[in-house]
Design a protein around this motif. Structure first.
Motif, short mmCIF file in Angstrom:
data_model
loop_
_atom_site.label_atom_id
_atom_site.label_comp_id
_atom_site.label_asym_id
_atom_site.label_seq_id
_atom_site.Cartn_x
_atom_site.Cartn_y
_atom_site.Cartn_z
N PRO A 17 -42.21 25.76 -23.69
CA PRO A 17 -41.16 25.90 -24.46
C PRO A 17 -40.96 25.31 -25.87
O PRO A 17 -40.70 25.76 -26.80
CB PRO A 17 -39.89 25.94 -23.56
CG PRO A 17 -40.29 26.30 -22.22
CD PRO A 17 -41.68 25.54 -22.25
N ALA A 18 -41.11 23.97 -25.74
CA ALA A 18 -40.90 23.07 -27.00
C ALA A 18 -41.81 23.48 -27.87
O ALA A 18 -41.66 23.46 -29.18
CB ALA A 18 -40.93 21.84 -26.69
N GLN A 19 -43.16 23.75 -27.27
CA GLN A 19 -44.28 23.87 -28.48
C GLN A 19 -43.84 25.30 -29.00
O GLN A 19 -44.09 25.29 -30.38
CB GLN A 19 -45.62 24.33 -27.59
CG GLN A 19 -46.11 23.02 -27.10
CD GLN A 19 -47.75 23.35 -26.64
OE1 GLN A 19 -48.58 23.41 -27.32
NE2 GLN A 19 -47.92 23.52 -25.25
N LEU B 254 -27.08 18.22 -26.88
CA LEU B 254 -27.63 17.33 -27.54
C LEU B 254 -27.14 17.19 -29.17
O LEU B 254 -26.85 16.16 -29.52
CB LEU B 254 -29.01 17.34 -27.73
CG LEU B 254 -29.87 16.96 -26.41
CD1 LEU B 254 -31.33 16.89 -26.64
CD2 LEU B 254 -29.37 15.43 -25.87
N GLY B 255 -26.75 18.55 -29.53
CA GLY B 255 -26.18 18.79 -30.71
C GLY B 255 -24.86 18.01 -30.89
O GLY B 255 -24.40 17.57 -31.77
N GLY C 55 -32.02 29.52 -20.49
CA GLY C 55 -30.49 29.30 -20.80
C GLY C 55 -30.16 28.21 -20.59
O GLY C 55 -29.20 27.68 -21.45
N GLU C 56 -30.75 27.50 -19.57
CA GLU C 56 -30.22 25.96 -19.18
C GLU C 56 -30.85 25.36 -20.51
O GLU C 56 -30.14 24.26 -21.04
CB GLU C 56 -30.91 25.59 -18.08
CG GLU C 56 -30.52 26.21 -16.80
CD GLU C 56 -29.04 25.98 -16.49
OE1 GLU C 56 -28.43 25.17 -17.11
OE2 GLU C 56 -28.63 26.28 -15.52
N LEU C 57 -32.08 25.47 -21.10
CA LEU C 57 -32.46 24.83 -22.23
C LEU C 57 -31.74 24.90 -23.30
O LEU C 57 -31.43 23.87 -23.87
CB LEU C 57 -34.02 25.49 -22.61
CG LEU C 57 -35.28 24.83 -21.76
CD1 LEU C 57 -36.64 25.30 -22.38
CD2 LEU C 57 -35.49 23.51 -21.66
N ALA C 58 -31.19 26.06 -23.46
CA ALA C 58 -30.27 26.46 -24.76
C ALA C 58 -29.08 25.35 -24.57
O ALA C 58 -28.76 24.83 -25.54
CB ALA C 58 -30.18 27.66 -24.83
N GLY D 28 -31.52 27.13 -30.05
CA GLY D 28 -31.63 28.45 -29.95
C GLY D 28 -33.28 28.89 -30.16
O GLY D 28 -33.63 29.85 -29.18
N GLU D 29 -34.22 28.20 -30.66
CA GLU D 29 -35.48 28.48 -30.33
C GLU D 29 -36.09 28.23 -29.04
O GLU D 29 -36.90 29.17 -28.68
CB GLU D 29 -36.14 27.53 -31.57
CG GLU D 29 -36.00 27.52 -32.91
CD GLU D 29 -36.43 28.93 -33.68
OE1 GLU D 29 -37.01 29.59 -32.82
OE2 GLU D 29 -36.12 28.89 -34.76
N LEU D 30 -35.35 27.14 -28.44
CA LEU D 30 -36.06 26.98 -27.06
C LEU D 30 -35.59 28.16 -26.30
O LEU D 30 -36.43 28.64 -25.34
CB LEU D 30 -35.23 25.80 -26.45
CG LEU D 30 -35.93 24.58 -26.76
CD1 LEU D 30 -35.16 23.34 -25.90
CD2 LEU D 30 -37.30 24.35 -26.43
N ALA D 31 -34.43 28.62 -26.45
CA ALA D 31 -34.09 29.87 -25.65
C ALA D 31 -34.78 31.04 -25.75
O ALA D 31 -35.17 31.49 -24.92
CB ALA D 31 -32.46 30.10 -25.74
N ARG D 32 -35.16 31.35 -27.10
CA ARG D 32 -36.00 32.44 -27.47
C ARG D 32 -37.28 32.20 -26.80
O ARG D 32 -37.73 33.13 -26.38
CB ARG D 32 -36.04 32.56 -28.88
CG ARG D 32 -34.89 33.51 -29.44
CD ARG D 32 -35.20 33.74 -30.95
NE ARG D 32 -34.78 32.40 -31.65
CZ ARG D 32 -33.75 32.08 -32.21
NH1 ARG D 32 -32.64 32.68 -31.87
NH2 ARG D 32 -33.37 30.95 -33.02
N ALA D 33 -37.89 31.03 -26.92
CA ALA D 33 -39.13 30.74 -26.37
C ALA D 33 -39.26 31.02 -24.70
O ALA D 33 -40.04 31.58 -24.25
CB ALA D 33 -39.58 29.17 -26.66
#
Lengths: 470, 470
Positions: free
Chosen positions: B350-352, A137-138, A128-131, B128-133
């Motif tokens: 997560p970034a990968q 950043l967006g 959640g923090e990553l999102a 969103g992709e980061l959060a899913r990862a």
């Protein structure tokens, strides 16, 4: 982990550490409930659990007592290593590379792993923090540029606050955020050493330290190290005078692999010694937050002259796989930042922002308290299992934190043969020679206690014990 | 970017590239609508926009035509650099470090920046992709271990698919995921070179290349490079025979800073030359995806013997600040993976996983099409502005992709003085001497065209032109 489990683990760790002696009365349920700010029923659940484990017993109408007859503890490993005093190039690369590959396989019992169980960490909430970081950043894309080398200032401020809690004043502006502590250590070496230089290392030392020296064309000089209290300062001073090393690489808290720790007085003496000889002291401090007892004072608390390059990480404490670490390089801040710029430019920005936010919320200390208690309990259960199943004459370290046990087997055991036999049974281990430039420690191994001690682990330890007795 | 803007940018780029000649009729609105699969009104909006820009004109009852009188283009920079043929240690570190710090300030017009405008990238959707990862790691924590060195297999498969689209067969298992291309390039150098070795570089070359050589104690040997077609192969072969270099470091697509590109035949000849001399060819290919025209064939397409160590990144094309790059090291795969393990262990997991998922969805090519069209249009607008405001005698490169212009000013201009004067006016630029181990290119600069050419940028270019004319 439920609240009562946390409490039970903490009390078990205190018993293991000798803070409660056999036969001693535990605090009453009412008192413990008040002291801990938990409900009486939580304390009751915790004590019952310890009773089921045989660690405490109830005396009717009197209270809860530490079980009187504790099993005798095996001796610790020999008091001090005795390396030969030669500086030498490092050639352990292939061995370490192939051993590491085996520890990563999921079908293998990871007693040789360097990592704690990933299940111990709050991945979903961190996600959640990553999102949120990505969305910020967006909304303000140019913000990403603010967090390139030397790193997010928000995160560096949080790291500086953690130093303050460990007794040290570190300027956030002088911190460099890195791709894990391992990159930080590489950057320090690159900033300070030239090929052919000699670097002092512990005996035994973390194998990655040897790999880093090898890739920079450096010689390793092992100095005598005590399994409880770390590097021998007299031996260190002799080595400095004899070999004019470019740097010393140390771990003063829960050293990998020994588990050795220096107290504050010894840390102060170590930093004074380094300053006197103008010797850069590269410190790998990745386990410093995993203390059983009170928080250790940082070497940085004594580093008025800036000779300590202090490297830390969130990989063992919060976010494995995120690769966020840092360096507080003291007087070498500019050189280390330049190395970072040329080595990898910057560290993943969403991960930096996500960890900074997590630290700002204050969830980190709560998470750490639970993690420390769990690791202390697990380590004790591994120790008991090793004691029960390993051959007579085995010595086991008693670290005050972290998640490794350093085990010295009877001298006739060939740990490299043991490693191959164990691997054939689906069990990894980290043999002593991985941790030495001179291939010493031939009957030693490091055991990871950071995975839940379930039936598979218990069986693996028993199998190892059998193999070692052959 | 709206659909009509994308189309307008694509047509503008085609005009700039000479695919539509002055006076030529554009496809009719109906035909373009059919060809592109967009509505007629979108085509109309796009053409109207081009008309407003003066690029096309309407002839009543006939159609839309490319404006007949296009301004004459300034000449390109001189045909070939002529370095002195000496191998030398690199000493540009401090200069580059201080110049880079200035380009990162938000209050400065970033003509000297190495990055494209972060606003060009889909941060929020990537979040969103980061959060899913992260959530997937929560559900299966041990998965994080699977994606440590050499990296996520899902991502490496996607990268291998992209190589296939560029004509090359690369085994996903042989790809190493890294902290951006810069780490990949460092690992290649570390895997191949020993301190004191000589490495061939382009003249001019990307300054980070020089920094990497400096931190590894290597000598740089500059070879003649054509601003359009890249390294001169004859000069390269002479240098190989004379200096026995350990490696050559090249960019064959949209070279930084020149914008030079090799066609497929030259790439094939280059790889054949390297193979013949058993010379490792370290390639920085971070701009290869930013082509105006058709996708270039990769050098890897010709690399049957594995001498090319091909380094790429998502930092310029998808996820700036995530620091995810890779290396396809050919025959050096094992050495580069070992270096990665010792340098930084692994890349943010997560970034990968997030990037792998984005590539699997197929959103990447759609995003790239828009990005390429935008950058081509912007580059052309910067070029026109430079042409209008820089002193007579200025030469401007005509790259076929990327977002840099290499500009050769009249010989009497001291570009270091120009840089200081520009900085005092809040404008950064990258002076030629940054790109040379021999401090050449004293009246050259690299201009970043990757930021929206708004009024602030237009004004900055005019100011630069005035300063250069003083």
């Amino acid at each position: 982990m439920k609240r009562y489990e946390t409490l039970a683990a903490e009390v078990a760790a205190a018993i293991a550490a000798g803070l409660f002696a056999p036969g001693q009365r535990l605090p009453s349920i009412r008192q413990a409930s008040r002291d801990r700010g938990v409900s009486p029923s939580t304390v009751f659940e915790a004590y019952s659990r310890l009773e089921a484990q045989g660690l405490v017993e109830v005396r009717p109408r009197s209270g809860w007592y530490v079980t009187a007859v504790a099993p005798p503890r095996p001796p610790e490993p020999e008091r001090r290593s005795a390396p030969d005093g030669e500086a030498r190039p490092v050639t352990t690369g292939e061995l370490v590379f192939s051993l590491l590959a085996s520890t990563m396989r999921r079908d293998v019992v990871p007693l040789g792993s360097a990592f704690p169980d990933p299940a111990l960490f709050p991945h979903a909430r961190l996600a959640g923090e990553l999102a949120r970081a990505g969305r910020r950043l967006g909304a303000d894309p140019r913000a990403a540029g603010d967090d390139l080398t030397p790193g997010s200032l928000a995160l560096r401020r949080q790291i500086a606050l953690r130093y303050a809690a460990a007794g040290a004043r570190v300027d956030p502006e002088a911190i460099v955020v890195t791709n894990g502590a391992l990159e930080a250590l590489n950057l320090c070496i690159a900033a300070i050493c030239r090929p052919g230089d000699t670097v002092i290392v512990e005996s035994p030392c973390f194998y990655a330290c040897l790999q880093v020296l090898a890739r920079h064309g450096l010689h390793a000089l092992e100095v005598a190290t005590d399994p409880r209290t770390g590097v021998d300062l007299e031996a260190l001073e002799v080595a400095i005078l004899r070999h004019r090393p470019a740097a010393a690489w140390v771990m003063t808290d829960f050293q990998n692999p020994l588990g050795a720790s220096m107290d504050a007085a010894k840390k102060q003496a170590l930093v004074a010694l380094a300053s006197r000889h103008r010797l850069p002291l590269i410190e790998d401090a990745v386990y410093a937050d995993l203390h059983d007892g009170p928080r250790p004072v940082s070497t940085k608390a004594f580093d008025g002259e800036g000779w300590v390059l202090h490297c830390g990480s969130f990989s063992k404490t919060l976010a494995p796989g995120w690769r966020v670490g840092w360096c507080a390089p003291g007087r070498f801040a500019r050189e280390v930042a330049q190395q970072k710029l040329a080595a990898s430019l910057a560290t993943n920005v969403p991960a930096q922002l996500g960890i900074a936010a997590w630290l700002e919320h204050g969830s980190f200390e709560r998470h750490l308290r639970r993690l420390r208690a769990t690791l202390a309990e697990w380590r004790e259960r591994y120790r008991q299992r090793v004691q029960a199943h390993f051959p007579a004459g085995t010595r086991i370290g008693r670290p005050g934190g972290g998640y490794f046990l350093w085990i010295e087997l009877p001298e006739q055991v060939d740990v490299m043969a043991l490693q191959r036999a164990a691997m054939a049974r689906g069990i990894s281990l980290s043999p002593g020679p991985m941790f030495s430039a001179s291939a010493g420690f031939t009957h030693h191994l490091r055991m990871n206690c950071g995975y839940r001690p379930d039936a598979r682990v218990a069986e693996a330890i028993a199998v190892l014990g059998d193999l070692a007795a052959l």
